[in-house]
Motif scaffolding. Structure first.
Motif, mmCIF file in Angstrom:
data_model
loop_
_atom_site.group_PDB
_atom_site.id
_atom_site.type_symbol
_atom_site.label_atom_id
_atom_site.label_comp_id
_atom_site.label_asym_id
_atom_site.label_seq_id
_atom_site.Cartn_x
_atom_site.Cartn_y
_atom_site.Cartn_z
ATOM 1 N N GLN A 23 0.853 -1.181 0.000
ATOM 2 C CA GLN A 23 0.000 0.000 0.000
ATOM 3 C C GLN A 23 0.897 1.241 0.000
ATOM 4 O OE1 GLN A 23 -2.437 0.527 3.493
ATOM 5 N NE2 GLN A 23 -3.405 2.353 2.680
ATOM 6 N N MET A 24 0.677 2.122 -0.957
ATOM 7 C CA MET A 24 1.416 3.394 -0.997
ATOM 8 C C MET A 24 0.779 4.362 -0.008
ATOM 9 S SD MET A 24 4.101 3.704 -2.901
ATOM 10 C CE MET A 24 4.286 5.459 -3.062
ATOM 11 N N LEU A 25 1.611 5.026 0.770
ATOM 12 C CA LEU A 25 1.137 6.014 1.737
ATOM 13 C C LEU A 25 1.639 7.397 1.350
ATOM 14 C CD1 LEU A 25 1.853 4.216 5.136
ATOM 15 C CD2 LEU A 25 -0.240 4.178 3.775
ATOM 16 N N THR A 26 0.884 8.403 1.721
ATOM 17 C CA THR A 26 1.341 9.782 1.632
ATOM 18 C C THR A 26 1.730 10.183 3.049
ATOM 19 O OG1 THR A 26 -0.192 10.216 -0.174
ATOM 20 C CG2 THR A 26 0.733 12.131 0.964
ATOM 21 N N LEU A 27 3.014 10.195 3.299
ATOM 22 C CA LEU A 27 3.509 10.462 4.648
ATOM 23 C C LEU A 27 3.455 11.951 4.974
ATOM 24 C CD1 LEU A 27 6.655 8.148 4.650
ATOM 25 C CD2 LEU A 27 4.422 7.691 5.699
ATOM 26 N N ALA A 28 3.343 12.246 6.244
ATOM 27 C CA ALA A 28 3.445 13.624 6.720
ATOM 28 C C ALA A 28 4.884 14.090 6.545
ATOM 29 C CB ALA A 28 3.040 13.709 8.190
ATOM 30 N N PRO A 29 5.094 15.397 6.372
ATOM 31 C CA PRO A 29 6.466 15.888 6.230
ATOM 32 C C PRO A 29 7.240 15.910 7.549
ATOM 33 C CG PRO A 29 4.899 17.699 6.076
ATOM 34 C CD PRO A 29 4.091 16.435 6.157
ATOM 35 N N LEU A 30 6.546 15.678 8.669
ATOM 36 C CA LEU A 30 7.181 15.670 9.982
ATOM 37 C C LEU A 30 6.984 14.322 10.650
ATOM 38 C CD1 LEU A 30 5.913 19.114 11.348
ATOM 39 C CD2 LEU A 30 8.054 18.643 10.158
ATOM 40 N N VAL A 31 7.905 13.981 11.538
ATOM 41 C CA VAL A 31 7.801 12.803 12.389
ATOM 42 C C VAL A 31 8.034 13.253 13.827
ATOM 43 C CG1 VAL A 31 8.470 11.126 10.624
ATOM 44 C CG2 VAL A 31 10.234 12.225 12.008
ATOM 45 N N PRO A 32 7.675 12.425 14.805
ATOM 46 C CA PRO A 32 7.922 12.818 16.198
ATOM 47 C C PRO A 32 9.415 13.056 16.457
ATOM 48 C CG PRO A 32 6.483 10.903 16.102
ATOM 49 C CD PRO A 32 6.995 11.133 14.711
ATOM 50 N N LYS A 39 21.937 15.732 12.330
ATOM 51 C CA LYS A 39 21.750 15.572 10.888
ATOM 52 C C LYS A 39 20.288 15.726 10.479
ATOM 53 C CE LYS A 39 25.695 12.511 10.363
ATOM 54 N NZ LYS A 39 26.123 11.160 10.037
ATOM 55 N N VAL A 40 19.437 15.983 11.462
ATOM 56 C CA VAL A 40 17.998 16.095 11.242
ATOM 57 C C VAL A 40 17.562 17.510 11.615
ATOM 58 C CG1 VAL A 40 15.763 15.179 11.968
ATOM 59 C CG2 VAL A 40 17.720 13.650 11.774
ATOM 60 N N VAL A 41 16.600 18.045 10.879
ATOM 61 C CA VAL A 41 16.090 19.389 11.168
ATOM 62 C C VAL A 41 14.941 19.266 12.166
ATOM 63 C CG1 VAL A 41 15.045 21.461 10.189
ATOM 64 C CG2 VAL A 41 16.778 20.205 8.883
ATOM 65 N N ALA A 42 15.188 19.702 13.393
ATOM 66 C CA ALA A 42 14.156 19.669 14.432
ATOM 67 C C ALA A 42 13.251 20.892 14.309
ATOM 68 C CB ALA A 42 14.810 19.648 15.808
ATOM 69 N N THR A 43 12.025 20.742 14.766
ATOM 70 C CA THR A 43 11.102 21.875 14.799
ATOM 71 C C THR A 43 10.947 22.324 16.247
ATOM 72 O OG1 THR A 43 9.021 20.718 15.218
ATOM 73 C CG2 THR A 43 9.815 20.763 12.924
ATOM 74 N N ILE A 44 10.337 23.450 16.439
ATOM 75 C CA ILE A 44 10.138 23.919 17.817
ATOM 76 C C ILE A 44 8.867 23.349 18.429
ATOM 77 C CG2 ILE A 44 11.465 26.015 17.473
ATOM 78 C CD1 ILE A 44 8.865 27.562 17.244
ATOM 79 N N ARG A 45 8.189 22.484 17.714
ATOM 80 C CA ARG A 45 6.951 21.884 18.221
ATOM 81 C C ARG A 45 7.108 20.403 18.574
ATOM 82 N NH1 ARG A 45 2.308 25.166 17.567
ATOM 83 N NH2 ARG A 45 2.738 26.973 16.280
ATOM 84 N N GLY A 46 8.312 19.997 18.905
ATOM 85 C CA GLY A 46 8.515 18.622 19.339
ATOM 86 C C GLY A 46 8.449 17.601 18.223
#
Length: 183
Positions: free
Chosen positions: A79-88, A102-109
């Motif tokens: 099954q092909m999924l459309t993933l969210a651009p963010l992960v936890p 090496k990962v771009v963190a966000t300020i929203r966790g």
């Protein structure tokens, strides 16, 4: 806000003692104030020079043709999924062994997707959890795939090495019993 600012002491306090909610509140206010000071000309300068926001030189048609080829080779039971651009936050470190720098963190966790395999592994685990809750003896494998634009923070000084690019990934997850029976 005053209560949060009064607690802000240093990296240890910010990383270890402030709650996630209070840290987010503080950072949102800091970035709101910084954004309020930026002029359109400064935003345009950043757009021209920031490797994270500049469009890729790869033609869309070429990316699409490669995706279409990969999709045509994908077995029917995926099954092909459309993933969210963010992960936890820490998904790349906890699921894989990627250095958080090496990962771009966000300020929203959360963090910007750097590899679709991590999100697919989380989704497979979620689906397995649901399947086992419905039937503790479930042996139906999870087969999922995605093509996702990802971002990597490390800098490579070589032609064609971009901060963002497209990755195609597959994940198959099965119970140990199902895996033994398949071999």
């Amino acid at each position: 806000m005053r209560r949060v600012l009064a607690q802000a002491g240093g990296p240890e306090l910010l990383a270890d003692e402030l709650t996630g909610t209070d840290l987010t509140t503080l950072l949102l206010e800091v970035f709101r104030r910084r954004a309020d000071r930026l002029t359109p000309a400064e935003v345009m300068r950043r757009y021209r020079t920031d490797r994270f926001v500049t469009p890729a030189p790869t033609r869309f048609e070429h990316v699409r043709r490669a995706e279409d080829f990969l999709l045509s080779a994908l077995p029917d039971d995926f099954q092909m999924l459309t993933l969210a651009p963010l992960v936890p936050l820490a998904a790349h470190t906890a699921v894989a062994t990627v250095d958080p720098r090496k990962v771009v963190a966000t300020i929203r966790g959360s963090e910007v997707a750097a590899d679709p395999t991590n999100a697919l592994a989380l989704e497979a685990a979620q689906r397995w959890s649901q399947a086992l809750a419905a039937d503790p003896r479930s042996a139906v494998p999870v087969r999922i795939a995605a093509s996702q634009r990802v971002v990597r923070a490390q800098h490579f000084d070589a032609p064609g090495m971009l901060a963002h690019f497209q990755l195609f990934a597959l994940v198959t997850s099965a119970s140990p019993e199902a895996a033994r029976n398949a071999s």
